[in-house]
Design a protein around this motif. Structure first.
Motif, PDB file in Angstrom:
ATOM      1  N   VAL A 248       0.851  -1.201   0.000  1.00  0.00           N
ATOM      2  CA  VAL A 248       0.000   0.000   0.000  1.00  0.00           C
ATOM      3  C   VAL A 248       0.881   1.245   0.000  1.00  0.00           C
ATOM      4  O   VAL A 248       0.690   2.167  -0.801  1.00  0.00           O
TER       5      VAL A 248
ATOM      6  N   CYS B 287       2.794   1.688  -3.368  1.00  0.00           N
ATOM      7  CA  CYS B 287       1.930   2.156  -4.463  1.00  0.00           C
ATOM      8  C   CYS B 287       1.511   3.606  -4.261  1.00  0.00           C
ATOM      9  O   CYS B 287       1.487   4.392  -5.218  1.00  0.00           O
ATOM     10  N   TRP B 288       1.188   3.964  -3.022  1.00  0.00           N
ATOM     11  CA  TRP B 288       0.775   5.346  -2.741  1.00  0.00           C
ATOM     12  C   TRP B 288       1.921   6.309  -3.019  1.00  0.00           C
ATOM     13  O   TRP B 288       1.734   7.362  -3.621  1.00  0.00           O
TER      14      TRP B 288
ATOM     15  N   THR C  62      -2.945   0.791  -5.269  1.00  0.00           N
ATOM     16  CA  THR C  62      -3.063   1.077  -3.836  1.00  0.00           C
ATOM     17  C   THR C  62      -4.384   0.556  -3.307  1.00  0.00           C
ATOM     18  O   THR C  62      -4.439  -0.126  -2.276  1.00  0.00           O
TER      19      THR C  62
END
Length: 177
Positions: free
Chosen positions: A16, A19-20, A39
């Motif tokens: 997460v 990806c963020w 995300t």
């Protein structure tokens, strides 16, 4: 709440965050949306793993759901068995066959093709899973916490391979900019 399940949760949370961060640093709008969707997908996987928060809520409140009752989708009926088969085939195609056939992939999609060495990590996961099942079938003494949950080893490697792929893709994307 075992070590293996919490490791899975950490891997998903790392995905997460990766990806963020990639979305925030991305200049191209299409890629930014790709990273945002990735995300979201990782958040959904994390929430499925923690039974949409019920694992922690039950621990905090001292309440428990009846055995076999889950909020998550992957433990409903026979879905988990089919998901495992789908993931096995998908990973074999994506991490083994696709890299072998990279020259046949359109140029604009080649940056999504994983490196072939990812297949070695998959092989490691398969061997670990087989070893764990073999030890359980042989009656290897344990405290019973993994009884009928040996697939947690496989899930851990699945999330690990996914995180490594996202890391590889983010690094490749940084090099392209």
């Amino acid at each position: 709440f075992g070590l293996i399940e919490n490791l899975q949760n950490l891997l998903l949370l790392a995905a997460v965050a990766l990806c963020w961060r990639a979305a925030c640093g991305e200049g191209d709008a299409t890629w930014r949306w790709f990273w945002r969707i990735a995300t979201f997908a990782c958040v959904v996987l994390f929430m499925e793993e923690i039974d949409w928060g019920d694992h922690y809520w039950s621990a905090l409140t001292g309440t428990e759901r009846p055995p076999g009752e889950h909020f998550n989708l992957h433990n409903q009926g026979d879905i988990n068995r089919w998901l495992k088969k789908l993931v096995d085939v998908g990973f074999a195609v994506f991490f083994v066959l696709l890299p072998l056939a990279k020259r046949m992939v359109p140029q604009r999609l080649r940056s999504f093709v994983p490196k072939l060495h990812s297949a070695l990590t998959l092989l490691g996961g398969l061997l670990m899973s087989e070893l764990a099942h073999g030890l359980e079938d042989a009656g290897w003494a344990n405290n019973g916490s993994l009884h009928n949950n040996i697939s947690e080893f496989r899930e851990t490697f699945t999330y690990w391979v996914g995180l490594l792929y996202l890391w590889e893709l983010a690094g490749r994307r940084r090099e392209e900019r």
